[in-house]
Design a protein around this motif. Structure first.
Motif, PDB file in Angstrom:
ATOM      1  N   LEU A 103     -60.308  -1.577 -46.686  1.00 56.33           N
ATOM      2  CA  LEU A 103     -59.856  -2.276 -45.481  1.00 56.33           C
ATOM      3  C   LEU A 103     -61.060  -2.787 -44.712  1.00 56.33           C
ATOM      4  N   PRO A 104     -60.868  -3.799 -43.856  1.00 55.70           N
ATOM      5  CA  PRO A 104     -61.976  -4.234 -42.996  1.00 55.70           C
ATOM      6  C   PRO A 104     -62.499  -3.032 -42.204  1.00 55.70           C
ATOM      7  N   PRO A 105     -63.826  -2.868 -42.123  1.00 61.71           N
ATOM      8  CA  PRO A 105     -64.423  -1.657 -41.550  1.00 61.71           C
ATOM      9  C   PRO A 105     -63.878  -1.271 -40.175  1.00 61.71           C
TER      10      PRO A 105
ATOM     11  N   VAL B 102     -60.673   0.836 -40.172  1.00 64.53           N
ATOM     12  CA  VAL B 102     -60.581   2.124 -40.865  1.00 64.53           C
ATOM     13  C   VAL B 102     -60.173   3.272 -39.933  1.00 64.53           C
ATOM     14  N   PRO B 103     -60.869   3.473 -38.779  1.00 62.15           N
ATOM     15  CA  PRO B 103     -60.427   4.600 -37.927  1.00 62.15           C
ATOM     16  C   PRO B 103     -58.994   4.452 -37.401  1.00 62.15           C
TER      17      PRO B 103
ATOM     18  N   TYR C 165     -56.451   5.089 -40.240  1.00 61.67           N
ATOM     19  CA  TYR C 165     -56.274   6.503 -40.598  1.00 61.67           C
ATOM     20  C   TYR C 165     -55.405   7.232 -39.579  1.00 61.67           C
ATOM     21  N   ALA C 166     -55.580   6.884 -38.300  1.00 60.78           N
ATOM     22  CA  ALA C 166     -54.760   7.529 -37.266  1.00 60.78           C
ATOM     23  C   ALA C 166     -53.286   7.170 -37.457  1.00 60.78           C
TER      24      ALA C 166
ATOM     25  N   TYR D 130     -51.885   6.223 -40.341  1.00 60.70           N
ATOM     26  CA  TYR D 130     -51.489   6.864 -41.608  1.00 60.70           C
ATOM     27  C   TYR D 130     -51.114   8.321 -41.345  1.00 60.70           C
TER      28      TYR D 130
END
Lengths: 405, 405
Positions: A311-313, A316-317, A320-321, A323
Motif C-alpha cells: 500500500l502507499p506508505p 499503512v498505519p 492497519y488500524a 484492519y
C-alpha cells in the motif's frame, strides 16, 4: 428463435398490467399504468431494446442491430397503444417499428422507485440469529418446488441456511449441494474436502486448533461461491462451528468509523498461498466490496492468508488500524453465531458474505466435510424456479453482489 | 513447514542485496541498501510480517499470530543488522524477536518507486501489431523453459500470442492450452467448443455471419480467463479473425472523452443470456474495469448480449453516447488486428482484455475450435516458472488485473 424467448419477451405478470396513457415527448415516452405508476423511457433506450426479428434479440446473442446502427438521438414519428395493449413506436429515421409488451416494459422500468424495488436486499444478522436459525429439511427441499424456494430465499436473504435430516454418511453433502448447484465448479480443492484432524492435508482445518472466522481462498481472484459444510460425526465435546455475517460486521464499521470503512473498501489487501515451488496463488483485492450503489456486497477476509501489505506508505498505519477493527468485529461474540452441527446436518453459506470458523476440540473422531457450488449458478436456479412458480418479482430481482475480483 | 517456504522467505536475489545502514525511528525502521536505495518499514508492518515458528507463516495459512495479538502502535526495543546481514528487531511489548532476510525485505519494499516497479504493465497495441505479431512455435514452447517464458511474457504484455506449428487435427488446441493452464476451469461450454457453420449449437459463432469484436460470456460474473482459438481448417476465402486491445481502446476513450470514460468505468452495464426456461444468466458489471491505482485493468463488452440498461434515468442518454463511443473505437479498423489463422495455428488471448470477432465467410468447411483456461492459473504458472529460472523480479510482479466481477 422467437418462441424460445417468449417467456421473457411476453411475461405473464402477476395481476393485470396495463398501459392507460402515453405521452410522446422529444426524447422519450412517458407511460402511465393502470395502477397509477408512471414511467419514462428514453427513445435511445427503447430503440436499443427492440428485439424484433430484424433487430434480433440479445437473450440469445443472435442480435443483428448493433450500437453503430443507432442514431444517437433517435426520434419517434408515432407512439401508440396497439390492439394488444402494447407500446408501438414508429421511428423517424427509417420508419422501423418497435413493439413493447406492457408486462415486459413494466418489469424494466428504470425510474428510481422501480430500480430500488428490483434489488434483492440482504438481511443482516448477528448472534441473535442463533435462536432462530434459517433451517430446512433435506427431504422436503429435495421433493417440492415450494420448499426449495423457501430454501433459496433463506440463502439469498441470510447468506446461510441449515439443512437437516440427511443420512449421516460420508459424502452426504453431495445431496445438499445438489439443491443449490453443481459441485466443484470453482474450488481449487477436489470435489469434497475432508476436515478431520487425522488428514494429511496441510491446512489449519485439519488440526484440533480453533480456526478464527474467515472467508475461504481469499488468495484466489474469484473465491469459491457457496460453501457446504456437513457433519458426518460431531466431536463428543466442543468443536462448534462459528459463522459471522460480513455484511453486518462491515455495516457496524461503516457506522462507527467511516474512514476505516473507506480504507478497507477503497484499497487492496494482499493475500497469498504458497507451498514449495508448486503453489503460488496471489490476490490483491479489497477486504470490503461495494456494489454500483455503494452498498456492501461482499467481504474477503482471511487473516491467516494475509500477505505483506503493498500500500502507499502513508496509508499503512491507518490501514492497519482499520484492519484491526474489522477483525475485532468478526471476533466479537455478539456478532457470531455458534452452532454444533449434528450428524446429518449441513450449512450452506455464501463465502462472499459469511465468514466461518470453529472452536477447538479434542475428539479425533470429529468428521466434517466441505464442498462448493457456484454463486451465479445458484442465482440462476433461483430465477428459473421463481419463474416456474410464477413469482415474477423474484424472477427478475437484481442479485449478484459478492466480492470484487 | 519451515523448509517448504524457504524459497520465499529467503529468496536468492539476483545480484547482491545488502543492508548497509539502519535508522530506528519511533514508528519504524529506515533501511539503507548497498545500491543507494532507501526504504522505510513501519513497525506495525514489520510485526505483522514476522513469520517465525511461533507466529506461523501466512504462506501456508498455518498462522498463529492474529491481528488481535498485535499492539496497534508497536515499538521496537532494538533493531540491528545481524551476523547474516538480516534485519533483527526486538519488540518492546513482549521482547519477541523478528528477523527479516534482506532479499525478502527488499522484494517487499513499499516506497512508491518500488511499488510502481513491481507492477506488470500491459503493452497496448493497435492495427500496427499486424506487422509484427507476437508468435511462438508450439514445439519449442512445449520443450524448453526459456521458450515457454518467452510465450508467457508475450501473453502477459500483449494479452495475445499466436502459437504456430501444431498438427492441424481436431483437438490440437488441447496441446496449446496445456502450455498455459488447465482446460475448462471456468467456461460454461464443454471443454472444446466447435465453431463451424454446420454446428447445431445456437450461437452466432456457428453461422457464416461476421461477428463484431466482443469479450466472451460478459453475462457471467467471472467470464472465462484465457481463450484459445485454433484453426483446424481455414475458409478458402475470408473468415479472418479480428482482435482488439480493450486497454488501448479504453485508453483512447479516456484521452478523448474523460466523462464518457468515467460513465463506462463507474456504472454497471447489464448483460444476459436466456434460453427457454433452462438458461438465465445475468450480470450487471461495468464495461471498463480499473485497478486500485485507477489504471485500466479489463474490459467486458459484448454488444449482442447487452440487456435492457438498469441505470439512473438521468444517466441513460450520456451513458448511451459513451457506450456508442467505445463500440466505435472497437469497430475502427485502425484498432483492429486482422489475421487469417492457418491450419495448425492458434491464438491464446486474455478474454478480460482482448476482444475477438471475425469477418463473414462462405466456405462451410471452415473449422475453428475454442477452449479456455484460467487467468489466475496462468499467472501462477508464470510466477513459478520465473522463480525456477531465477527471474526474481518477474516472479514477484503484481499481475492480476482483469475485469471487475
Amino acid at each position: 428463435m422467437k418462441a424460445e424467448v417468449s417467456a421473457y419477451l411476453r411475461p405473464a405478470a402477476s395481476g393485470e398490467c396495463r398501459i392507460v396513457d402515453l405521452d410522446l415527448l422529444a426524447d422519450g415516452v412517458r407511460v402511465s399504468w393502470n395502477d397509477g405508476h408512471a414511467s419514462f423511457f428514453h427513445h435511445v433506450w427503447l430503440r436499443d431494446c427492440c428485439y424484433c426479428e430484424a433487430c434480433g434479440d440479445s437473450y440469445s446473442s443472435k442480435r443483428f442491430f448493433v450500437p453503430g446502427d443507432m442514431p444517437l438521438e433517435p426520434t419517434a414519428r408515432e407512439a401508440v397503444i396497439d390492439g394488444d395493449g402494447a407500446l408501438a413506436i414508429t421511428w423517424e429515421a427509417d420508419g422501423h417499428r418497435s413493439r413493447f409488451d406492457p408486462a415486459w416494459l413494466r418489469q424494466h422500468c428504470y425510474d428510481e422507485r422501480s430500480r430500488q424495488a428490483r434489488r434483492a436486499r440482504p438481511t443482516p444478522w448477528d448472534a441473535a440469529l442463533e435462536a432462530d436459525l434459517p433451517r430446512v429439511e433435506l427431504a422436503s427441499a429435495s421433493r417440492g418446488d415450494a420448499a426449495r424456494m423457501d430454501l433459496y430465499r433463506k440463502l439469498r436473504d441470510f447468506g446461510l441456511v441449515v439443512v437437516h435430516g440427511a443420512p449421516a454418511r460420508p459424502g452426504f453433502i453431495r445431496d445438499v449441494a445438489a439443491l443449490v448447484g453443481e459441485m466443484g465448479a470453482d474450488t481449487s480443492y477436489g470435489e469434497i474436502f475432508d476436515l478431520t484432524p487425522s488428514s494429511r492435508v496441510r491446512t489449519m482445518g485439519n488440526t484440533f486448533r480453533p480456526v478464527p472466522p474467515h472467508t475461504d481462498e481469499a488468495f484466489r481472484y474469484t473465491p469459491p461461491g457457496l460453501n457446504i459444510l456437513g457433519c458426518v460425526r460431531p466431536a463428543k465435546k466442543a468443536g462448534e462451528s462459528v459463522f459471522v455475517d460480513g455484511i453486518q460486521a462491515a455495516t457496524l464499521l461503516r457506522r462507527s468509523d467511516p474512514d476505516a470503512f473507506s480504507l478497507l473498501s477503497g484499497h487492496a489487501h494482499s493475500y497469498h498461498r504458497r507451498h514449495d515451488d508448486a503453489i503460488d496463488q496471489q490476490a490483491r483485492m479489497p477486504i470490503l466490496s461495494l456494489d454500483d450503489e455503494g452498498c456492501i456486497s461482499g467481504i474477503r477476509l482471511h487473516t491467516r492468508a494475509s500477505a505483506p501489505l503493498d500500500l502507499p506508505p502513508d496509508l499503512v498505519p491507518p490501514y492497519y488500524a482499520a484492519y484491526r477493527q474489522i477483525c475485532e468485529l468478526v471476533m466479537a461474540r455478539t456478532n457470531q453465531v455458534h452452532l454444533v452441527l449434528q450428524a446429518g446436518e449441513a450449512v450452506i453459506f455464501d463465502n462472499h458474505r459469511v465468514l466461518h470458523g470453529r472452536g477447538g476440540f479434542e475428539d479425533s473422531a470429529r468428521f466434517l466435510q466441505l464442498c462448493n457450488v457456484s454463486r451465479e449458478g445458484f442465482h440462476e436456479r433461483l430465477r428459473l424456479l421463481a419463474l416456474r412458480l410464477g413469482l415474477h418479482t423474484e424472477a427478475h430481482q437484481v442479485l449478484g453482489g459478492g466480492v470484487v475480483t
